[in-house]
Design a protein around this motif. Structure first.
Motif, PDB file in Angstrom:
ATOM      1  N   LEU A  84      15.753  33.580  14.215  1.00 11.39           N
ATOM      2  CA  LEU A  84      15.676  34.655  13.240  1.00 11.39           C
ATOM      3  C   LEU A  84      14.410  34.500  12.402  1.00 11.39           C
ATOM      4  O   LEU A  84      13.958  33.384  12.138  1.00 11.39           O
ATOM      5  N   VAL A  85      13.858  35.634  12.007  1.00  9.96           N
ATOM      6  CA  VAL A  85      12.587  35.653  11.287  1.00  9.96           C
ATOM      7  C   VAL A  85      12.791  36.321   9.929  1.00  9.96           C
ATOM      8  O   VAL A  85      13.490  37.330   9.819  1.00  9.96           O
ATOM      9  N   GLU A  86      12.151  35.758   8.905  1.00  7.26           N
ATOM     10  CA  GLU A  86      12.202  36.359   7.565  1.00  7.26           C
ATOM     11  C   GLU A  86      11.346  37.619   7.559  1.00  7.26           C
ATOM     12  O   GLU A  86      10.169  37.572   7.924  1.00  7.26           O
TER      13      GLU A  86
ATOM     14  N   MET B  45      16.671  38.480   7.038  1.00  8.28           N
ATOM     15  CA  MET B  45      16.215  37.840   8.265  1.00  8.28           C
ATOM     16  C   MET B  45      16.659  38.722   9.422  1.00  8.28           C
ATOM     17  O   MET B  45      17.655  39.432   9.329  1.00  8.28           O
ATOM     18  N   GLU B  46      15.892  38.651  10.518  1.00  6.78           N
ATOM     19  CA  GLU B  46      16.159  39.515  11.651  1.00  6.78           C
ATOM     20  C   GLU B  46      16.120  38.717  12.944  1.00  6.78           C
ATOM     21  O   GLU B  46      15.280  37.834  13.117  1.00  6.78           O
ATOM     22  N   TRP B  47      17.037  39.048  13.830  1.00  8.32           N
ATOM     23  CA  TRP B  47      16.966  38.562  15.200  1.00  8.32           C
ATOM     24  C   TRP B  47      16.685  39.775  16.064  1.00  8.32           C
ATOM     25  O   TRP B  47      17.454  40.736  16.106  1.00  8.32           O
ATOM     26  N   ALA B  48      15.522  39.761  16.704  1.00  7.96           N
ATOM     27  CA  ALA B  48      15.105  40.855  17.555  1.00  7.96           C
ATOM     28  C   ALA B  48      14.584  40.258  18.851  1.00  7.96           C
ATOM     29  O   ALA B  48      13.441  39.830  18.922  1.00  7.96           O
ATOM     30  N   PRO B  49      15.430  40.190  19.875  1.00  3.01           N
ATOM     31  CA  PRO B  49      14.997  39.575  21.118  1.00  3.01           C
ATOM     32  C   PRO B  49      13.750  40.244  21.669  1.00  3.01           C
ATOM     33  O   PRO B  49      13.595  41.460  21.582  1.00  3.01           O
ATOM     34  N   GLY B  50      12.861  39.431  22.179  1.00  2.00           N
ATOM     35  CA  GLY B  50      11.625  39.959  22.759  1.00  2.00           C
ATOM     36  C   GLY B  50      10.482  40.095  21.778  1.00  2.00           C
ATOM     37  O   GLY B  50       9.336  40.233  22.167  1.00  2.00           O
ATOM     38  N   SER B  51      10.778  40.018  20.463  1.00  2.00           N
ATOM     39  CA  SER B  51       9.699  40.085  19.480  1.00  2.00           C
ATOM     40  C   SER B  51       9.272  38.679  19.127  1.00  2.00           C
ATOM     41  O   SER B  51       9.958  37.719  19.400  1.00  2.00           O
TER      42      SER B  51
END
Length: 156
Positions: free
Chosen positions: A125-127, A145-151
């Protein structure tokens, strides 16, 4: 705790007292602002919103030791009983949320909760957004925070 000792299953309304107890205990021991709602108020809140989100529990020895409450876009809650932290319960619940919503999701975490931030960051996960806390009940700085597969930073 071995994977065979941990059962992840959809929660039922009968689990709400155990879920609430986990949240109260976890918040009390976490690096976050003190909760402003008592145990009964938390139980009532969770019961009233039970059908508005997916609710999953982690069970060990027939007892709720963690839970995740989430929608398509948000991981609303992920709490683990302090006695079971560091045993893979939180990671198993987070992996479940990722599997249920492989297109990604976001969550809010208090800025001061460095252990939770590190836990999520270590799992991809990214802030994405920081706030001054004026929009949360505790009035404490938080971040999305975000979890975005492929990013970048979003792989599992």
């Amino acid at each position: 705790m071995t994977p065979t000792e941990l059962l992840l299953r959809p929660a039922t309304p009968a689990d709400v007292p155990g879920i609430a107890a986990v949240q109260v205990a976890a918040r009390a021991s976490a690096a976050m602002p003190p909760g402003i709602h008592g145990p009964e108020e938390i139980r009532t809140y969770l019961a009233a919103r039970f059908g508005a989100a997916e609710n999953w529990v982690a069970e060990a020895g027939g007892r709720v030791v963690g839970y995740a409450r989430f929608t398509r876009e948000w991981l609303n809650d992920l709490y683990v009983d302090p006695a079971h932290q560091g045993a893979g319960v939180g990671g198993a619940l987070l992996d479940l949320v990722k599997a249920r919503h492989p297109e990604g999701f976001s969550l809010w975490v208090f800025e001061q909760n460095a252990p939770a931030r590190a836990f999520y960051a270590a799992r991809g996960l990214v802030e994405r957004e920081h706030t001054d806390g004026s929009e949360n009940e505790e009035r404490a700085p938080d971040l999305r925070m975000e979890w975005a597969p492929g990013s970048v930073g979003g792989s599992s």
